[in-house]
Design a protein around this motif. Sequence first.
Motif, PDB file in Angstrom:
ATOM      1  N   THR A 199       0.833  -1.210   0.000  1.00 45.95           N
ATOM      2  CA  THR A 199       0.000   0.000   0.000  1.00 45.95           C
ATOM      3  C   THR A 199       0.868   1.261   0.000  1.00 45.95           C
ATOM      4  OG1 THR A 199      -0.097  -0.184   2.407  1.00 45.95           O
ATOM      5  CG2 THR A 199      -1.964  -1.082   1.184  1.00 45.95           C
ATOM      6  N   ASP A 200       1.927   1.280  -0.818  1.00 42.68           N
ATOM      7  CA  ASP A 200       2.804   2.455  -0.909  1.00 42.68           C
ATOM      8  C   ASP A 200       1.990   3.758  -0.939  1.00 42.68           C
ATOM      9  OD1 ASP A 200       4.172   0.099  -1.841  1.00 42.68           O
ATOM     10  OD2 ASP A 200       5.748   1.372  -2.671  1.00 42.68           O
ATOM     11  N   GLY A 201       2.522   4.769  -0.287  1.00 40.53           N
ATOM     12  CA  GLY A 201       1.820   6.058  -0.233  1.00 40.53           C
ATOM     13  C   GLY A 201       1.815   6.740  -1.586  1.00 40.53           C
ATOM     14  N   ILE A 202       3.005   7.171  -2.043  1.00 41.92           N
ATOM     15  CA  ILE A 202       3.114   7.839  -3.343  1.00 41.92           C
ATOM     16  C   ILE A 202       4.247   7.177  -4.110  1.00 41.92           C
ATOM     17  CG2 ILE A 202       3.519  10.025  -4.542  1.00 41.92           C
ATOM     18  CD1 ILE A 202       2.564  11.489  -2.004  1.00 41.92           C
ATOM     19  N   HIS A 203       3.977   6.735  -5.315  1.00 40.14           N
ATOM     20  CA  HIS A 203       5.015   6.131  -6.160  1.00 40.14           C
ATOM     21  C   HIS A 203       5.228   7.026  -7.379  1.00 40.14           C
ATOM     22  CE1 HIS A 203       7.438   3.110  -8.150  1.00 40.14           C
ATOM     23  NE2 HIS A 203       6.716   3.318  -9.240  1.00 40.14           N
TER      24      HIS A 203
END
Length: 395
Positions: A199-203
């Motif tokens: 669930t990475d925040g911002i990629h």
Amino acid sequence: MLMLCLHSILFFIFLVSLNNINISSAETIYNVQTYGAKPNGKTDSTQAFLDAWAAACGSTDPTIIYIPEGRYLLGSVAFTGGNCKSPDIIVRIDGTLIAPEDYRILGLASNWLSFESVSGVSIVGGALDARGSPLWDCKSKGSNCPAGATTLSFVNSNNIKINGLLSLNSQMFHIVINGCQNVQVQGVRVIAAGDSPNTDGIHVQLSTDVVIMNSSIKTGDDCISIGPGTKNLWIERVRCGPGHGISIGSLAKTMDEAGVQNVTVKSTIFTGTTNGFRIKSWARHSTGFAQAIRFIGATMINVQNPIIIDQNYCPHNLNCPNEVSGIQISDVIYQGIRGTSATPVAIKFDCSFKYPCKGITLQNVNLTYLNKEAQSTCTNAIGKISGQVQPDNCL
Ligand SMILES: *[C@@H]1O[C@H](CO)[C@@H](O)[C@H](O)[C@H]1NC(C)=O
Ligand SMILES: *[C@@H]1O[C@H](CO)[C@@H](O)[C@H](O)[C@H]1NC(C)=O
Ligand SMILES: *[C@@H]1O[C@H](CO)[C@@H](O)[C@H](O)[C@H]1NC(C)=O
């Protein structure tokens, strides 16, 4: 009369609050409710949003798509810009967009809300609730689960702003910036459970001139992950944790890969994360690289690996054992970093045997472990220190 007056005051406030994103006076407002969207959290409003988008996009004026308060159920939606005439579209969200309750509906799509080939789009305010936790539960049981969808993605787009958005419980990555130029992310909040998978925040990847400021990211994977082809990225005043910290990589995923260059990360606070600043590459050949990276000013609170370069990433020993990373890492500055490590080794540089890390600078670093000095380990890393550096330098 009172109602009218109140209405114009609210409208005035509305316009004032939009002022900081430079709208011209000629904008036309497209309210999604006019196109049939229902704020009841039950009626599928996907088509209404697409119709509002088509109308705004077809206008030759700057436009606003307005989403009033309430909860709007949306399936997977792609807002495409190929034929847009409007030079400037503001998506003003006062409500919450929610994903279908059955995670399988989004789970097989790669994106929930995606903007593709758009230019001059701003998202202002709002909450996106992807309701990802049943999918995380499915994955934790190891049953046959779909991969899941990214909550919000911008692909092949220019001049984008995301301002004041809240993203909750994404199935997979929360926000993805892929193949974009000139993107400003400001005042965003991401919230998902600390053990939620991927669930990475911002990629960010394959993108140039991206700014991420004043944001708070609590999630189960990377706070911000920086992929191949990222150039001129500026990150400032971001709080991370729980999660895996700020990561460049994984690089060397593919043989033919664009490099990462000119990344600045300033004034970060990490709380209870597995990593602080990480650069990570697979131990295999690649044309990629990472250069001109600046990590400036950070507070680490109980972080497992505050400073780490790992070029020997080879999970499950698949397709990489006995290879070395082809990624050259150079010109990396760590400056003004203080706080506590949750493990004895606070600085770890494990670089490529074939392409040692070069031009590493540690300046004014003070990381402790259990109120004592922490340790550092270096393999194939060349650089220097300046100012006070604790743990003791192994460069
Ligand atoms: C970020 O926050 C700082 C401090 O609150 C503020 O001065 C700055 O204008 C904000 N940045 C943006 C782009 O709004
Ligand atoms: C590096 O990126 C910043 C923006 O993040 C930009 O202002 C600066 O000019 C870039 N430097 C180079 C050498 O391109
Ligand atoms: C490093 O930080 C610790 C804990 O805050 C402090 O006691 C110590 O004096 C600092 N060391 C230096 C060299 O600043």
